[in-house]
Design a protein around this motif. Structure first.
Motif, PDB file in Angstrom:
ATOM      1  N   ALA A 266     -11.707 -24.504 -54.340  1.00  7.16           N
ATOM      2  CA  ALA A 266     -12.230 -23.644 -53.262  1.00  7.16           C
ATOM      3  C   ALA A 266     -13.442 -22.878 -53.783  1.00  7.16           C
ATOM      4  O   ALA A 266     -14.456 -22.738 -53.081  1.00  7.16           O
ATOM      5  N   GLU A 267     -13.332 -22.401 -55.008  1.00 12.16           N
ATOM      6  CA  GLU A 267     -14.425 -21.649 -55.621  1.00 12.16           C
ATOM      7  C   GLU A 267     -15.673 -22.532 -55.736  1.00 12.16           C
ATOM      8  O   GLU A 267     -16.794 -22.104 -55.431  1.00 12.16           O
ATOM      9  N   THR A 268     -15.458 -23.788 -56.149  1.00 11.97           N
ATOM     10  CA  THR A 268     -16.590 -24.717 -56.268  1.00 11.97           C
ATOM     11  C   THR A 268     -17.259 -24.924 -54.902  1.00 11.97           C
ATOM     12  O   THR A 268     -18.489 -24.910 -54.794  1.00 11.97           O
ATOM     13  N   ILE A 269     -16.436 -25.120 -53.880  1.00 14.36           N
ATOM     14  CA  ILE A 269     -17.019 -25.320 -52.531  1.00 14.36           C
ATOM     15  C   ILE A 269     -17.886 -24.115 -52.168  1.00 14.36           C
ATOM     16  O   ILE A 269     -19.008 -24.248 -51.685  1.00 14.36           O
ATOM     17  N   ARG A 270     -17.372 -22.922 -52.454  1.00 16.53           N
ATOM     18  CA  ARG A 270     -18.144 -21.702 -52.135  1.00 16.53           C
ATOM     19  C   ARG A 270     -19.471 -21.675 -52.882  1.00 16.53           C
ATOM     20  O   ARG A 270     -20.516 -21.406 -52.281  1.00 16.53           O
ATOM     21  N   LYS A 271     -19.375 -21.998 -54.187  1.00 10.65           N
ATOM     22  CA  LYS A 271     -20.604 -21.942 -55.002  1.00 10.65           C
ATOM     23  C   LYS A 271     -21.645 -22.929 -54.499  1.00 10.65           C
ATOM     24  O   LYS A 271     -22.839 -22.647 -54.497  1.00 10.65           O
ATOM     25  N   GLU A 272     -21.153 -24.090 -54.070  1.00 10.87           N
ATOM     26  CA  GLU A 272     -22.093 -25.125 -53.599  1.00 10.87           C
ATOM     27  C   GLU A 272     -22.928 -24.669 -52.402  1.00 10.87           C
ATOM     28  O   GLU A 272     -23.959 -25.245 -52.096  1.00 10.87           O
ATOM     29  N   GLN A 273     -22.472 -23.659 -51.706  1.00 10.38           N
ATOM     30  CA  GLN A 273     -23.192 -23.203 -50.511  1.00 10.38           C
ATOM     31  C   GLN A 273     -24.347 -22.259 -50.871  1.00 10.38           C
ATOM     32  O   GLN A 273     -25.060 -21.790 -49.978  1.00 10.38           O
ATOM     33  N   GLY A 275     -24.490 -19.179 -51.675  1.00 10.78           N
ATOM     34  CA  GLY A 275     -24.448 -17.866 -51.012  1.00 10.78           C
ATOM     35  C   GLY A 275     -24.303 -17.922 -49.508  1.00 10.78           C
ATOM     36  O   GLY A 275     -24.121 -16.898 -48.863  1.00 10.78           O
ATOM     37  N   ALA A 276     -24.411 -19.124 -48.921  1.00 13.17           N
ATOM     38  CA  ALA A 276     -24.267 -19.201 -47.454  1.00 13.17           C
ATOM     39  C   ALA A 276     -22.795 -19.078 -47.070  1.00 13.17           C
ATOM     40  O   ALA A 276     -21.913 -19.522 -47.797  1.00 13.17           O
ATOM     41  N   LYS A 277     -22.573 -18.440 -45.918  1.00  7.96           N
ATOM     42  CA  LYS A 277     -21.197 -18.326 -45.409  1.00  7.96           C
ATOM     43  C   LYS A 277     -20.758 -19.665 -44.835  1.00  7.96           C
ATOM     44  O   LYS A 277     -21.586 -20.467 -44.392  1.00  7.96           O
ATOM     45  N   ILE A 278     -19.432 -19.861 -44.830  1.00 11.21           N
ATOM     46  CA  ILE A 278     -18.921 -21.161 -44.366  1.00 11.21           C
ATOM     47  C   ILE A 278     -18.186 -21.026 -43.036  1.00 11.21           C
ATOM     48  O   ILE A 278     -17.242 -20.250 -42.907  1.00 11.21           O
ATOM     49  N   LEU A 279     -18.662 -21.814 -42.058  1.00 13.85           N
ATOM     50  CA  LEU A 279     -17.891 -21.994 -40.828  1.00 13.85           C
ATOM     51  C   LEU A 279     -17.187 -23.330 -40.991  1.00 13.85           C
ATOM     52  O   LEU A 279     -17.782 -24.286 -41.486  1.00 13.85           O
ATOM     53  N   LEU A 280     -15.923 -23.409 -40.534  1.00 10.45           N
ATOM     54  CA  LEU A 280     -15.183 -24.652 -40.755  1.00 10.45           C
ATOM     55  C   LEU A 280     -14.535 -25.157 -39.466  1.00 10.45           C
ATOM     56  O   LEU A 280     -13.980 -24.387 -38.684  1.00 10.45           O
ATOM     57  N   GLY A 281     -14.608 -26.476 -39.274  1.00 15.66           N
ATOM     58  CA  GLY A 281     -13.874 -27.126 -38.183  1.00 15.66           C
ATOM     59  C   GLY A 281     -13.129 -28.326 -38.745  1.00 15.66           C
ATOM     60  O   GLY A 281     -13.705 -29.083 -39.533  1.00 15.66           O
ATOM     61  N   ILE A 282     -11.851 -28.458 -38.401  1.00 15.78           N
ATOM     62  CA  ILE A 282     -11.074 -29.614 -38.878  1.00 15.78           C
ATOM     63  C   ILE A 282     -10.306 -30.185 -37.696  1.00 15.78           C
ATOM     64  O   ILE A 282      -9.501 -29.489 -37.070  1.00 15.78           O
ATOM     65  N   ASP A 283     -10.590 -31.427 -37.358  1.00 13.62           N
ATOM     66  CA  ASP A 283      -9.954 -31.999 -36.175  1.00 13.62           C
ATOM     67  C   ASP A 283      -9.836 -33.511 -36.298  1.00 13.62           C
ATOM     68  O   ASP A 283     -10.573 -34.129 -37.068  1.00 13.62           O
ATOM     69  N   VAL A 312     -25.826 -19.543 -43.331  1.00 17.48           N
ATOM     70  CA  VAL A 312     -24.521 -19.968 -42.843  1.00 17.48           C
ATOM     71  C   VAL A 312     -24.506 -21.493 -42.702  1.00 17.48           C
ATOM     72  O   VAL A 312     -25.496 -22.098 -42.288  1.00 17.48           O
ATOM     73  N   ARG A 313     -23.378 -22.091 -43.069  1.00 13.51           N
ATOM     74  CA  ARG A 313     -23.285 -23.537 -43.054  1.00 13.51           C
ATOM     75  C   ARG A 313     -22.005 -23.943 -42.322  1.00 13.51           C
ATOM     76  O   ARG A 313     -20.986 -23.258 -42.448  1.00 13.51           O
ATOM     77  N   PHE A 314     -22.109 -25.011 -41.604  1.00 10.60           N
ATOM     78  CA  PHE A 314     -20.952 -25.442 -40.811  1.00 10.60           C
ATOM     79  C   PHE A 314     -20.401 -26.734 -41.418  1.00 10.60           C
ATOM     80  O   PHE A 314     -21.106 -27.748 -41.469  1.00 10.60           O
ATOM     81  N   TYR A 370      -9.805 -24.773 -46.293  1.00  9.75           N
ATOM     82  CA  TYR A 370      -9.257 -23.616 -45.558  1.00  9.75           C
ATOM     83  C   TYR A 370      -9.478 -22.333 -46.365  1.00  9.75           C
ATOM     84  O   TYR A 370      -9.813 -21.287 -45.830  1.00  9.75           O
ATOM     85  N   MET A 371      -9.256 -22.441 -47.701  1.00 10.93           N
ATOM     86  CA  MET A 371      -9.356 -21.248 -48.547  1.00 10.93           C
ATOM     87  C   MET A 371     -10.810 -20.773 -48.685  1.00 10.93           C
ATOM     88  O   MET A 371     -11.068 -19.579 -48.810  1.00 10.93           O
ATOM     89  N   ALA A 372     -11.741 -21.720 -48.642  1.00  8.31           N
ATOM     90  CA  ALA A 372     -13.148 -21.352 -48.855  1.00  8.31           C
ATOM     91  C   ALA A 372     -13.816 -20.831 -47.579  1.00  8.31           C
ATOM     92  O   ALA A 372     -14.822 -20.126 -47.656  1.00  8.31           O
ATOM     93  N   ALA A 373     -13.263 -21.149 -46.429  1.00  9.32           N
ATOM     94  CA  ALA A 373     -13.951 -20.839 -45.161  1.00  9.32           C
ATOM     95  C   ALA A 373     -14.009 -19.339 -44.891  1.00  9.32           C
ATOM     96  O   ALA A 373     -13.057 -18.611 -45.154  1.00  9.32           O
ATOM     97  N   ASP A 374     -15.150 -18.915 -44.337  1.00  7.28           N
ATOM     98  CA  ASP A 374     -15.241 -17.526 -43.882  1.00  7.28           C
ATOM     99  C   ASP A 374     -14.757 -17.404 -42.448  1.00  7.28           C
ATOM    100  O   ASP A 374     -14.063 -16.463 -42.107  1.00  7.28           O
ATOM    101  N   VAL A 375     -15.175 -18.355 -41.631  1.00  4.85           N
ATOM    102  CA  VAL A 375     -14.752 -18.330 -40.224  1.00  4.85           C
ATOM    103  C   VAL A 375     -14.262 -19.727 -39.849  1.00  4.85           C
ATOM    104  O   VAL A 375     -14.970 -20.715 -40.038  1.00  4.85           O
ATOM    105  N   MET A 376     -13.036 -19.778 -39.351  1.00  7.18           N
ATOM    106  CA  MET A 376     -12.446 -21.067 -38.946  1.00  7.18           C
ATOM    107  C   MET A 376     -12.627 -21.214 -37.446  1.00  7.18           C
ATOM    108  O   MET A 376     -12.249 -20.318 -36.678  1.00  7.18           O
TER     109      MET A 376
END
Ligand code: ADP
Ligand code: G6P
Length: 742
Positions: A266-273, A275-283, A312-314, A370-376
């Motif tokens: 999760a930490e790696t996913i965050r770093k890869e952004q 500094g951008a915030k993460i919006l997440l969709g899973i379907d 911000v990244r989606f 799920y753990m890395a997302a800022d907004v789901m």
């Protein structure tokens, strides 16, 4: 024990789960045959529960046709080791039942997306055929004491088909998708067959109160069956309705959130952004999930809030689903196109606004996201429940995530602390995303805490235990399975009638000797009924009493010439055979009529199709010909008004079969029984047959050694049942022939 998270309670018998898809799917990759977890809430949710219970799961494992015989047997052995019993479907069945009727027609309609339905509906015959095959297979594995739990819209006909094969089986049915408003449901040409199919179950479960309400309304409108809040009577069985919002394996997701390896990911996913915030969709890639509108909302946000660009990244993960249904193919292309366009518009050398992943991930692989997302973002246009929302909450042990959930997902009912949005309101959703990104840490954590407690307490085991417990109650309680008079009971009754010196028949008319018709005056008796009553009453020692709620005129016109005693208005009036005059059995005041009549007239005006029947000591408002839902609601309203108005008046308000009747107090059908028995002597054998509430008064007045028969299968104090007026007539005919033979 109820609701203890993590505890799988063993119900008294084995649990047989039946669903279209098994929680594992067989896939062929090159030379290799693999068994992989299926996607979708039913499989992921219930799968973990099955692993821990000792039951059997019957369903489709995906296409096995291209397997060599030895591969097939190997796979079947592998599946059966996990207590899975595969049902294979032919190519045609997959096409017409699974892709065709279930996912081409039922799925879009139940999700209110009518424009996704093909113009011509097909596949119904194959849908029936596959449901029949499931029924044969389940029945052949069923053992006494087993609880059968059927899932979802693919198998709507299965409960009734199983009931026909195993009448005493304990059958539960759970619907994982919304049950739509009756205005949508009734579009389906096969609506009545589908409802009757489901009603074969003992317990029918839904995710939310509104799905249950819609189902009840459809029963009323389409089959004319009125539910009493959480139960209905169907062919002698009590069918329970319940609300069971599905849970997830919360402790499994919580343990992922504590797993050092996954935390590092999760930490790696965050770093890869960067500094951008993460919006997440899973379907699943399904047009009900609202993915295009979600993407357009994101576009709007970047257009409006220029400061958010590159900040911000989606990430959208969408696993392919039902690709052979036409609507899904076209849908996938349109999502690809929108993603490409937005990335082209806002992307730079270092920034790709949307990271679109088109494949299935295991739940363990989903957890770091799920753990890395800022907004789901859970913004379906319509969704039965949505487990993804709960999975996100369970993984958010840091309490710093924000959940945005569509008001049209069943999960919104439970996850009220989320930011609840209308997915059709793109500006509103964009605002909610902004609000989520800006939300203070204290607010984020207090909202998340409340949701986590609920998700933990109401997990998958709580859900399955509750359903199973309610289903096994049907078993523990003496099963109220009411059946028609058996042959041996009929013989015993005939024998008693043959040997009795005197027999008095008390027969109701409407609904007992004659079926209901649209207006009371149209229910004239046919010649064969008149002959039957005539012959019965001419038998030595037999007297016939027709005890009706009708007024005198029609009763006299229809039956006045027969050698029987007729009683009108529930026994207020009696007329002996051969006499011209009616005797009034009770003096009653009818002053109340002046107060009640104007109210009923108002209800006639307000309820098209309804009308009032005037009796000497009663007024009856009939709504059989009104719109069934509106009529039933108006009847409730009328009863409330009348109870208030007449509380200190000597009258009774009776709710009958599509009629609300007001009558003077003291009149009831039971009074006839005592009057007749006093004149004919104690030794008379009384036989009473009736179908509605007023006939219960007749049964109540009988001595214990009398014979009481209720017509229909609703609740009654009468110990015997006959199904219909036709069955009553053949019963009376058989009595007649027995007396003649003697
Ligand atoms: P549905 O049943 O309509 O697919 P739910 O949200 O109730 O919707 O359930 C989806 C389930 O499938 C969840 O358990 C989720 O983890 C899983 N799932 C959804 N999308 C993916 C994906 N892209 N990859 C893997 N699993 C997924
Ligand atoms: C939804 C349905 C399930 C179905 C799942 C996946 O959750 O309610 O019954 O299994 O989607 O769909 P699929 O067509 O792949 O089985």
């Amino acid at each position: 024990m109820r609701g203890n998270s993590g505890i799988v309670k063993d119900p008294p018998g084995r649990v047989i789960i039946v669903s279209n898809r098994l929680p594992v799917t067989v896939v062929i990759e090159g030379q290799e045959v693999k068994v992989v977890p299926s996607s979708g809430g039913l499989a992921t949710g219930l799968g973990t529960h099955h692993e821990r219970s000792g039951g059997l799961w019957i369903g489709w494992p995906g296409d096995l046709h291209n397997l060599k015989p030895e591969q097939r047997s190997e796979i079947i052995a592998k599946l059966s080791a996990q207590r899975y019993l595969p049902i294979s479907l032919t190519k045609e069945e997959v096409e017409r039942y699974y892709y065709g009727y279930a996912n081409g027609i039922l799925w879009p309609l139940f999700h209110y997306l009518l424009d996704r339905m093909p113009h011509e509906s097909s596949g119904w015959e194959v849908y029936q055929q596959v449901n029949r095959r499931f029924a044969d297979i389940v029945a052949s594995h069923h053992q006494k004491g087993d609880l059968i739990w059927i899932h979802d819209y693919h198998l709507f006909l299965l409960p009734e088909l199983l009931r026909q094969r195993i009448p005493e089986a304990h059958i539960g049915f759970f619907l994982h998708i919304p049950f739509p408003s009756t205005e949508i449901f009734r579009i389906l040409p096969r609506r009545a067959e589908l409802l009757r199919g489901i009603l074969g179950a003992d317990l029918i479960g839904f995710h939310t109160p509104s799905y249950l309400r819609h189902f009840s309304m459809s029963l009323l409108r389409i089959l004319g069956i009125e539910a009493e809040i959480d139960r209905i009577w169907q062919e002698g069985r009590e069918v329970r309705l319940g609300i069971y919002p599905m849970g997830i394996d919360a402790s499994r997701f919580e343990s992922y959130a504590q797993d050092p390896e996954l935390k590092a990911e999760a930490e790696t996913i965050r770093k890869e952004q960067l500094g951008a915030k993460i919006l997440l969709g899973i379907d699943r890639l399904d047009y009900t999930k609202g993915i295009p509108r979600r993407l357009l909302t994101f576009e709007k946000l970047l257009e409006r809030e220029t400061a958010l660009r590159e900040r911000v990244r989606f990430i959208q993960v969408a696993t392919l689903s039902r690709t052979e249904v036409e609507a899904y193919g076209a849908f996938k292309e349109s999502v690809d196109e929108i993603v490409g366009r937005i990335n082209g518009k806002f992307g730079t050398a270092s920034y790709v606004p949307i990271h679109y992943v088109n494949r299935s991930l295991t739940q363990r692989q989903l957890a770091p996201l799920y753990m890395a997302a800022d907004v789901m973002l859970v913004t379906p246009l319509r969704d039965g429940l949505n487990l993804v929302a709960k999975e996100f909450v369970a993984c958010n042990s840091s309490l710093d995530g924000v959940l945005i959930v569509s008001e049209f997902a069943g999960a919104a009912v439970e996850l009220a602390e989320a930011l609840v949005v209308n997915p059709y309101d793109l500006d509103g959703v964009a605002e909610a995303i902004k609000k989520g990104l800006d939300m203070a840490p204290e607010e984020r954590s207090s909202r998340m805490k409340a949701m986590r407690e609920r998700v933990r307490a109401h997990d998958i085991h709580w859900w399955a235990n509750r359903f199973m417990e309610d289903l096994s109650c049907v078993q523990e309680r003496e099963r109220r399975f009411i059946r028609e008079l058996r042959m041996d009971e009929l013989e015993a009754i005939k024998e008693r009638i043959q040997v009795a010196d005197q027999v008095a028949f008390f027969l109701d008319y409407d609904g007992t000797l004659s079926p209901f018709v649209t207006r009371p005056e149209l229910a004239a008796p046919d010649v064969s009924l008149l002959e039957l009553l005539d012959q019965l009453s001419r038998q030595p020692g037999i007297s016939v009493h027709l005890v009706s709620g009708r007024e005198r005129i029609s009763i006299e016109r229809w039956f006045g010439h027969l050698p029987i005693t007729i009683h009108a208005e529930h026994g207020l009036w009696s007329r002996s055979p051969g006499r011209a005059e009616w005797i009034q059995n009770l003096a009653v005041s009818c002053d109340w009529k002046e107060k009640v009549r104007p109210i009923l007239e108002e209800f006639i005006r307000g309820t098209p199709g309804s009308f009032v029947e005037e009796k000497s000591a009663g007024l009856a408002w009939h709504y059989r010909n009104a719109d069934p839902i509106f009529g039933a609601a108006q009847a409730k309203e009328l009863r409330l008004i009348l109870f208030g108005l007449l509380s200190n008046t000597p009258v009774e308000v009776i709710a009958g079969e599509k009629v609300v009747e007001v009558r003077s107090q003291g009149i009831h059908k039971g009074s006839i029984v005592s009057r007749v028995l006093v004149t004919q002597g104690e030794k008379v054998l009384a036989v009473a047959i009736g179908d509605d509430r007023t006939d219960e008064e007749l049964f109540a007045a009988l001595s214990p050694d009398s014979i009481a028969i209720h017509v229909g299968f609703g609740p009654s104090r009468a110990p015997y049942r006959l199904a219909s007026p036709a069955a009553v007539r053949s019963f009376l005919r058989s009595i007649l022939s027995a007396r003649v033979v003697q």
